[in-house]
Design a protein around this motif. Structure first.
Motif, PDB file in Angstrom:
ATOM      1  N   UNK A 225      -3.714   8.051  -5.441  1.00 35.16           N
ATOM      2  CA  UNK A 225      -4.959   8.344  -6.149  1.00 35.16           C
ATOM      3  C   UNK A 225      -5.443   7.201  -7.026  1.00 35.16           C
ATOM      4  N   UNK A 226      -4.690   6.135  -7.112  1.00 36.02           N
ATOM      5  CA  UNK A 226      -5.083   5.006  -7.958  1.00 36.02           C
ATOM      6  C   UNK A 226      -6.047   4.085  -7.233  1.00 36.02           C
TER       7      UNK A 226
ATOM      8  N   UNK B 186       0.825  -1.214   0.000  1.00 41.05           N
ATOM      9  CA  UNK B 186       0.000   0.000   0.000  1.00 41.05           C
ATOM     10  C   UNK B 186       0.855   1.258   0.000  1.00 41.05           C
ATOM     11  N   UNK B 187       1.953   1.232   0.731  1.00 37.32           N
ATOM     12  CA  UNK B 187       2.821   2.408   0.793  1.00 37.32           C
ATOM     13  C   UNK B 187       3.526   2.653  -0.536  1.00 37.32           C
ATOM     14  N   UNK B 188       3.754   1.608  -1.300  1.00 35.37           N
ATOM     15  CA  UNK B 188       4.462   1.745  -2.571  1.00 35.37           C
ATOM     16  C   UNK B 188       3.551   2.115  -3.734  1.00 35.37           C
TER      17      UNK B 188
ATOM     18  N   UNK C 208     -12.386   2.170  -5.043  1.00 32.30           N
ATOM     19  CA  UNK C 208     -11.770   2.580  -3.781  1.00 32.30           C
ATOM     20  C   UNK C 208     -10.282   2.809  -4.009  1.00 32.30           C
ATOM     21  N   UNK C 209      -9.804   3.983  -3.622  1.00 32.31           N
ATOM     22  CA  UNK C 209      -8.426   4.354  -3.894  1.00 32.31           C
ATOM     23  C   UNK C 209      -7.473   3.784  -2.854  1.00 32.31           C
ATOM     24  N   UNK C 210      -6.195   3.830  -3.177  1.00 32.34           N
ATOM     25  CA  UNK C 210      -5.163   3.398  -2.247  1.00 32.34           C
ATOM     26  C   UNK C 210      -5.218   4.273  -0.993  1.00 32.34           C
ATOM     27  N   UNK C 211      -5.524   5.558  -1.152  1.00 34.08           N
ATOM     28  CA  UNK C 211      -5.635   6.452   0.002  1.00 34.08           C
ATOM     29  C   UNK C 211      -6.714   5.952   0.971  1.00 34.08           C
ATOM     30  N   UNK C 212      -7.815   5.426   0.436  1.00 40.12           N
ATOM     31  CA  UNK C 212      -8.866   4.855   1.277  1.00 40.12           C
ATOM     32  C   UNK C 212      -8.334   3.660   2.063  1.00 40.12           C
TER      33      UNK C 212
END
Length: 116
Positions: free
Chosen positions: A81-82, A75-77, A89-93
């Motif tokens: 916004x993808x 997730x950190x890599x 559902x975005x990676x930020x979510x």
């Protein structure tokens, strides 16, 4: 609605029937079955390709139980916004709710690994 296309001959067609025929011909050519010329051609093709085999160490690592920390690292890599899936559902979510989601993702991934 598509108003015009270039047909196989490179001509612009605008008539609905001609547009549909152009698409039919394109798809027909695209998905036309290609026959193998002789029995040994696939073996000949593959013989010239460098095939890499998994080592026992690689197999063990791939078959090891999934660790939640690996999902956190993934997730950190990823770009924030993808959206990694079709749900939007975005990676930020996933990052914002990772404490709740990662245990569920581990269960999901294990189920997929076991049952497809």
């Amino acid at each position: 609605m598509i108003l015009e296309v270039l047909n196989k001959q490179g001509d612009t067609v605008q008539d609905t029937v001609a547009v549909l025929e152009s698409f039919r011909q394109y798809c027909n050519d695209l998905y036309k079955a290609q026959t193998i010329r002789d029995e040994g051609s696939m073996e000949d093709y593959l013989a010239h390709k460098a095939m890499k085999w998994l080592t026992n160490e690689h197999r063990e690592r791939l078959m090891a139980p999934l660790q939640p920390g690996k999902i956190c690292v993934a997730l950190q890599e990823m770009p924030s916004a993808k959206a990694p899936g079709t749900d939007g559902l975005t990676v930020a979510f996933y990052r914002a709710y990772q404490d709740l989601l990662i245990p569920q993702l581990v269960t999901l991934f294990e189920e997929v690994a076991e049952n497809g």
